[in-house]
Design a protein around this motif. Structure first.
Motif, short mmCIF file in Angstrom:
data_model
loop_
_atom_site.label_atom_id
_atom_site.label_comp_id
_atom_site.label_asym_id
_atom_site.label_seq_id
_atom_site.Cartn_x
_atom_site.Cartn_y
_atom_site.Cartn_z
N SER A 47 24.00 -46.20 -29.37
CA SER A 47 23.69 -46.83 -30.65
C SER A 47 24.33 -48.17 -30.72
O SER A 47 25.21 -48.52 -29.96
N ALA B 259 23.50 -46.54 -37.58
CA ALA B 259 22.80 -45.31 -37.20
C ALA B 259 22.74 -45.16 -35.69
O ALA B 259 22.49 -46.11 -34.96
N VAL C 277 19.81 -39.76 -34.91
CA VAL C 277 20.71 -39.10 -35.86
C VAL C 277 20.54 -39.74 -37.24
O VAL C 277 20.67 -40.95 -37.38
N SER C 278 20.27 -38.91 -38.24
CA SER C 278 20.16 -39.37 -39.62
C SER C 278 21.42 -38.96 -40.37
O SER C 278 21.82 -37.79 -40.33
N SER C 279 22.05 -39.92 -41.07
CA SER C 279 23.29 -39.63 -41.78
C SER C 279 23.14 -39.90 -43.27
O SER C 279 22.47 -40.85 -43.68
N SER D 270 24.95 -35.09 -41.15
CA SER D 270 24.23 -35.78 -40.09
C SER D 270 23.26 -34.80 -39.44
O SER D 270 23.67 -33.70 -39.03
N ALA E 82 20.85 -34.14 -36.35
CA ALA E 82 20.61 -34.59 -34.98
C ALA E 82 19.81 -33.52 -34.26
O ALA E 82 20.38 -32.58 -33.68
N VAL F 18 32.60 -40.37 -38.88
CA VAL F 18 31.16 -40.10 -38.91
C VAL F 18 30.47 -40.76 -37.71
O VAL F 18 29.65 -40.15 -37.03
N GLN G 86 31.37 -38.95 -34.40
CA GLN G 86 30.71 -37.65 -34.29
C GLN G 86 29.21 -37.84 -34.04
O GLN G 86 28.62 -37.10 -33.24
N ASN G 87 28.62 -38.81 -34.67
CA ASN G 87 27.20 -39.07 -34.43
C ASN G 87 26.95 -39.50 -33.01
O ASN G 87 25.92 -39.15 -32.40
N GLN G 88 27.85 -40.30 -32.46
CA GLN G 88 27.67 -40.71 -31.07
C GLN G 88 27.68 -39.52 -30.13
O GLN G 88 26.89 -39.46 -29.18
N GLY H 191 24.36 -37.77 -30.42
CA GLY H 191 23.20 -38.50 -29.95
C GLY H 191 23.10 -38.61 -28.46
O GLY H 191 22.14 -39.10 -27.92
#
Length: 283
Positions: free
Chosen positions: A2, A222, A226-228, A247, A249, A275, A278-280, A283
């Motif tokens: 991202s 973003a 992944v949608s947060s 999130s 995913a 956040v 964790q999203n990384q 993803g």
């Protein structure tokens, strides 16, 4: 990964990501200095190592520029010192969740290995040690009067696994992360939709009944796929201030919570940092 990044020891920008896999151009001079030759050799060796690891390779997530998150302009900006992160190895032949070969957006890695590790200086939560947790522990994050209804939703759309990690920082902030994996992306999306995430939550957290969207959160952060949904408790808060995010995913729904007792708010920068990191990993 991202274009969003933050946190010491944690994020990778698109430019840095390219640098992990592409060796620098060999100087055009006919007799390059020895220093340049040594640099080329090192990069070549790195490329060979990554290439040899194949599908199951764990790619490092490294530091990002400080302006990836607003307010990160000085060394003392409040960010937490997370360890250097890497994506877990995958079973042989298994694709990453948002690759072209994985149209179902399934996470094939061990869900526990996708949990963000605790930062330096934290005290681990023995009940949320990075392993599997029962559904009842996840439901305990919500108001008692809402748990039966939410439990029925999870009975109708049962998770495959729930993994969780928690810790407490020296300033008293309590952090908790739950990763809830379902049998399909459709199931995870259905639960997300039933939560009706917004200013008026259908099932608010026990510690954050009145919430609002965090307007400082930017869509540029973003992670692909992944949608947060990033929220903060409205003022005035009670005995503690809570920030939390959901999130989505693929087949996994994450709940991320920072709760700080007392009059002070839970710090925004380390929460957004948590956040993003964790999203990384998701993803």
């Amino acid at each position: 990964m991202s274009d969003q990044r933050t946190a010491a020891h944690a994020f990778v920008t698109p430019t840095e990501a390219a640098a992990l896999t592409t060796p620098p151009a060999v100087p055009e001079a006919p007799r390059p200095p020895r220093r340049a030759l040594r640099a080329v050799a090192r990069w070549t060796a790195a490329v060979l190592v990554f290439g040899g690891l194949g599908t199951g390779a764990a790619l490092a997530i490294t530091s990002a520029e400080r302006d990836d998150v607003p307010g990160l302009a000085t060394e003392d900006d409040g960010r937490w010192a997370y360890p250097k992160l890497s994506l877990p190895a995958l079973p042989a032949g298994a694709p990453r969740p948002f690759s072209d070969a994985n149209t179902a957006e399934i996470h094939h890695a061990d869900l526990r290995e996708l949990l963000l590790p605790a930062p330096a200086g934290s005290t681990p939560d023995k009940a949320l040690d990075g392993g599997w947790v029962k559904q009842e522990r996840f439901l305990a994050e919500y108001r008692a009067e809402d748990r039966d209804e939410l439990a029925q939703l999870l009975t109708d759309t049962p998770p495959r696994h729930i993994a969780a990690r928690g810790w407490t920082m020296p300033d008293g902030t309590r952090a908790r992360i739950y990763l809830v994996r379902f049998n399909s992306t459709a199931f995870a999306t259905h639960v997300r939709d039933e939560l009706r995430i917004g200013v008026a939550m259908r099932w608010p957290l026990a510690g954050a009944v009145e919430t609002e969207f965090d307007e400082s959160w930017k869509s540029s952060r973003a992670v692909e796929g992944v949608s947060s949904y990033v929220l903060t408790e409205k003022a005035p808060h009670g005995d503690a201030h809570t920030r939390h995010a959901y999130s989505l995913a693929g087949d996994t729904l994450a709940l991320i919570v920072h709760e700080r007792p007392g009059e002070a708010e839970a710090a925004r920068i380390p929460f957004q940092q948590t956040v993003i990191l964790q999203n990384q990993l998701l993803g």
